[in-house]
Design an enzyme around this catalytic site. Structure first.
Site, mmCIF file in Angstrom:
data_model
loop_
_atom_site.group_PDB
_atom_site.id
_atom_site.type_symbol
_atom_site.label_atom_id
_atom_site.label_comp_id
_atom_site.label_asym_id
_atom_site.label_seq_id
_atom_site.Cartn_x
_atom_site.Cartn_y
_atom_site.Cartn_z
ATOM 1 N N ASP A 92 35.714 36.579 35.642
ATOM 2 C CA ASP A 92 36.945 37.088 36.430
ATOM 3 C C ASP A 92 38.430 36.855 36.120
ATOM 4 O O ASP A 92 39.047 36.869 37.021
ATOM 5 C CB ASP A 92 36.814 36.740 37.983
ATOM 6 N N LYS B 32 39.626 40.475 32.374
ATOM 7 C CA LYS B 32 39.220 40.833 31.242
ATOM 8 C C LYS B 32 39.423 42.415 31.126
ATOM 9 O O LYS B 32 39.949 43.197 30.168
ATOM 10 C CB LYS B 32 37.796 40.472 30.849
ATOM 11 N N GLY C 162 32.156 42.609 36.947
ATOM 12 C CA GLY C 162 32.716 43.704 37.438
ATOM 13 C C GLY C 162 34.212 43.665 37.077
ATOM 14 O O GLY C 162 34.730 42.477 37.161
ATOM 15 N N HIS C 163 34.515 44.522 36.433
ATOM 16 C CA HIS C 163 35.970 44.379 35.570
ATOM 17 C C HIS C 163 36.500 45.574 36.287
ATOM 18 O O HIS C 163 36.417 46.660 36.216
ATOM 19 C CB HIS C 163 35.701 44.809 33.804
ATOM 20 N N GLN D 21 31.663 37.962 31.854
ATOM 21 C CA GLN D 21 31.620 36.475 32.379
ATOM 22 C C GLN D 21 32.678 35.636 31.519
ATOM 23 O O GLN D 21 33.604 36.311 31.236
ATOM 24 C CB GLN D 21 30.254 35.988 32.326
HETATM 25 P P1 GDP Z 1 37.307 40.581 34.744
HETATM 26 O O1 GDP Z 1 35.985 40.384 35.474
HETATM 27 O O2 GDP Z 1 37.777 39.311 34.082
HETATM 28 O O3 GDP Z 1 37.343 41.986 34.369
HETATM 29 O O4 GDP Z 1 38.397 40.252 36.221
HETATM 30 P P2 GDP Z 1 38.126 41.001 37.632
HETATM 31 O O5 GDP Z 1 38.557 42.262 37.742
HETATM 32 O O6 GDP Z 1 36.911 40.504 38.214
HETATM 33 O O7 GDP Z 1 39.150 40.262 38.540
HETATM 34 C C1 GDP Z 1 40.351 40.042 38.240
HETATM 35 C C2 GDP Z 1 41.274 40.647 39.440
HETATM 36 O O8 GDP Z 1 42.675 40.181 39.373
HETATM 37 C C3 GDP Z 1 41.208 41.999 39.710
HETATM 38 O O9 GDP Z 1 41.345 42.350 40.820
HETATM 39 C C4 GDP Z 1 42.469 42.414 38.951
HETATM 40 O O10 GDP Z 1 42.955 43.634 39.165
HETATM 41 C C5 GDP Z 1 43.530 41.491 39.164
HETATM 42 N N1 GDP Z 1 44.617 41.094 38.079
HETATM 43 C C6 GDP Z 1 44.274 40.998 36.823
HETATM 44 N N2 GDP Z 1 45.509 40.559 36.227
HETATM 45 C C7 GDP Z 1 46.103 40.344 37.434
HETATM 46 C C8 GDP Z 1 47.590 39.636 37.476
HETATM 47 O O11 GDP Z 1 48.017 39.456 36.482
HETATM 48 N N3 GDP Z 1 48.166 39.326 38.466
HETATM 49 C C9 GDP Z 1 47.521 39.840 39.711
HETATM 50 N N4 GDP Z 1 47.974 39.546 40.900
HETATM 51 N N5 GDP Z 1 46.172 40.358 39.734
HETATM 52 C C10 GDP Z 1 45.602 40.423 38.498
HETATM 53 P P1 IMO Z 2 32.811 39.196 35.094
HETATM 54 O O1 IMO Z 2 32.483 39.822 33.957
HETATM 55 C C1 IMO Z 2 32.093 35.762 37.798
HETATM 56 C C2 IMO Z 2 28.313 34.036 38.187
HETATM 57 C C3 IMO Z 2 27.564 34.301 39.523
HETATM 58 C C4 IMO Z 2 26.449 32.829 39.349
HETATM 59 C C5 IMO Z 2 26.118 32.804 37.790
HETATM 60 C C6 IMO Z 2 24.712 33.500 37.507
HETATM 61 O O2 IMO Z 2 33.212 40.174 36.129
HETATM 62 O O3 IMO Z 2 33.616 38.066 34.637
HETATM 63 P P2 IMO Z 2 23.958 36.088 37.159
HETATM 64 O O4 IMO Z 2 24.165 37.116 38.338
HETATM 65 O O5 IMO Z 2 24.476 36.089 35.894
HETATM 66 O O6 IMO Z 2 22.466 35.396 37.480
HETATM 67 O O7 IMO Z 2 24.765 34.781 38.097
HETATM 68 O O8 IMO Z 2 27.336 33.446 37.109
HETATM 69 N N1 IMO Z 2 28.548 35.467 37.543
HETATM 70 C C7 IMO Z 2 29.838 35.632 37.461
HETATM 71 N N2 IMO Z 2 31.033 35.273 38.019
HETATM 72 N N3 IMO Z 2 32.258 36.900 36.904
HETATM 73 C C8 IMO Z 2 31.426 37.619 36.508
HETATM 74 O O9 IMO Z 2 31.352 38.623 35.578
HETATM 75 C C9 IMO Z 2 30.009 36.829 36.596
HETATM 76 N N4 IMO Z 2 28.790 37.127 36.336
HETATM 77 C C10 IMO Z 2 27.812 36.189 36.832
HETATM 78 O O10 IMO Z 2 28.463 34.205 40.618
HETATM 79 O O11 IMO Z 2 27.276 31.974 39.644
HETATM 80 MG MG MG Z 3 34.836 40.525 37.593
#
Ligand code: GDP
Ligand code: IMO
Ligand code: MG
Length: 423
Positions: A13, A16, A40-41, A224
């Protein structure tokens, strides 16, 4: 040409999705190499927000090809939902989204087994997203899995029945109280298989070899983060794939000699969702503030993410393992208004101090040591130029660069594409 990698360096998270979407215009192909719908991206542009689970984050760029590589595990039900949700965006999926024949399928009993396995662990549960990831990779390495390409071959249905029965026995043996309606799940599953079979399902490694011979630049998108890597993460509280750089070679079939840049992405602080050790976790009001301002809730499960200070010990480890050549620091805006900011620079364990990642991160005997910084109070979300960044943020950036010995090339100051400063 070559392949650049974009990888999360923390516990996922990091942002990415946002950065892949922001830099996608410099590439011809975006390729996901591991993980599945546990990811979840999030991508925000205009006034829209999209969360992608299986589809690579280049999908909103009309001229790009997006590849779901052999290292990814696909749940056809989630895949179908994801595609249908994107239908209004007018995307040419037939030509712009390619799926590897060798990607493994998540079948309904993988998800039930995940749930039963977690329940049987009690307080020691991993905190899995319950998307069937662990059981699917188990069957892949156990040589029992079903691949997307198998759907076009004779005999996959009897393999499916064998696998399902094996899972039902395992679920039964775990002897836990869970409820599920397999008939309903299977009905959706088989309909979704008919749906996915209409997509372009190819030998994606060959497509990538050919693209590399031409003038194509590929960006490999990780899911991840390094601390969730099956080998180098905080085992057993990890996911079931190699989230680190080498995973991109396995998960796409690209040779290591073709890897060019490795872009490591991290938040200006740290978050973790699910169980497991987290040395720099903040348990007071500041943690709550970061969670609120940063909207730290899982994009896949909606669970609250645990928040903590930046941890340079684990970050340095991730930089070394991945061979990171440049960094992107995300969510710097979330730190505005915190008067004193800490960075964890070493761990103390049994009276010894170390800045190297220990074998075990048992937080009952491991304590983080911090360096403290003066914060900044300005709202930075509208800054578009490096020179306008607050002085204390610049000091924070140089301290991180000096310790990690890698330059920070991107500062993200908000979720939208345009809230990105390239240094
Ligand atoms: P990912 O899994 O690495 O793609 O990240 P996620 O989408 O799960 O979580 C990142 C969250 O932070 C999302 O809600 C993005 O919209 C938000 N986000 C990304 N970059 C920034 C930033 O620079 N500032 C803020 N406030 N939010 C951001
Ligand atoms: P993105 O790509 C954050 C965590 C779960 C749990 C562990 C194992 O959005 O960064 P699993 O479902 O793989 O058996 O879970 O890994 N986890 C993540 N945490 N971002 C993710 O993906 C994750 N995918 C799995 O919360 O701790
Ligand atoms: Mg994510």
């Amino acid at each position: 040409m070559f392949v650049d990698l974009l990888l999360g360096l923390q516990w996922g998270d990091e942002g990415k999705g946002k950065i892949v979407d922001a830099i996608a215009k410099d590439y011809s192909i975006i390729a996901r190499f591991q993980g599945g719908p546990n990811a979840g991206h999030t991508i925000k542009f205009g006034n829209k927000s999209h969360v992608l689970h299986t589809i690579p984050s280049g999908i909103f760029h009309k001229n790009l090809i997006n590849v779901i590589g052999n290292g990814v595990v696909i749940d056809p039900i989630i895949f179908k939902q994801e595609i249908l949700k994107l239908n209004e965006s007018d995307i040419d999926f037939k030509n712009k989204l390619l799926i590897s024949k060798k990607a493994h399928l998540i079948i309904p009993t993988h998800c039930i087994l995940d749930q039963a396995s977690e329940k049987s662990k009690g307080i020691k549960k991993i905190g899995s997203t319950l998307k069937g990831i662990g059981p699917t990779y188990m069957d892949k390495t156990g040589r029992n899995g079903i691949r997307v390409g198998d759907l076009f071959e004779e005999g996959w249905k009897s393999q499916y029945i064998k696998l399902k029965n094996k899972h039902l026995n395992m679920i039964n043996n775990l002897n836990v109280d869970i409820s599920f309606s397999l008939d309903e799940m299977e009905e959706k599953f088989f309909k979704s298989l008919d749906f996915i079979k209409k997509f372009s399902i190819i030998d994606s490694e060959n497509f990538l070899f050919d693209s590399l011979k031409g003038e194509k630049k590929i960006l490999a998108e990780g899911a991840q983060g390094s601390m969730l890597d099956i080998d180098f993460g905080t085992y057993p509280y990890v996911t079931s794939s190699n989230t680190t750089a080498a995973g991109a070679c396995n998960g796409l079939g690209v040779p290591p000699t073709k890897i060019n840049k490795v872009i490591g992405i991290f938040k200006a602080y740290t978050t973790r969702v699910g169980s497991g050790p987290f040395p720099s976790e903040i348990h007071d009001e500041i943690g709550k503030k970061i969670s609120k301002v940063g909207h730290e809730f899982g994009a896949t499960t909606g669970r609250a993410r645990r928040c903590g200070w930046l941890d340079l010990v684990s970050l340095k480890y991730a930089v070394d393992i991945n061979g990171v050549s440049e960094l992107a620091m995300m969510k710097s805006d979330v730190m505005s208004g915190i008067s004193k900011i800490k960075i964890c620079t070493s761990y103390k364990q049994f009276n010894e101090e170390t800045s190297r990642m220990p074998f075990s991160l048992n937080t009952s005997c491991l304590h983080p040591a911090y360096t403290e910084f003066d914060g900044w109070s300005e709202d930075i979300t509208n800054i578009r130029n490096e020179s306008q960044l607050p002085t204390n943020l610049k000091k924070y950036i140089s301290f991180i660069e000096k310790n990690l010995e890698v330059p920070i090339k991107i500062i993200s100051i908000g979720p939208r594409r345009d809230q990105t400063i390239y240094l």
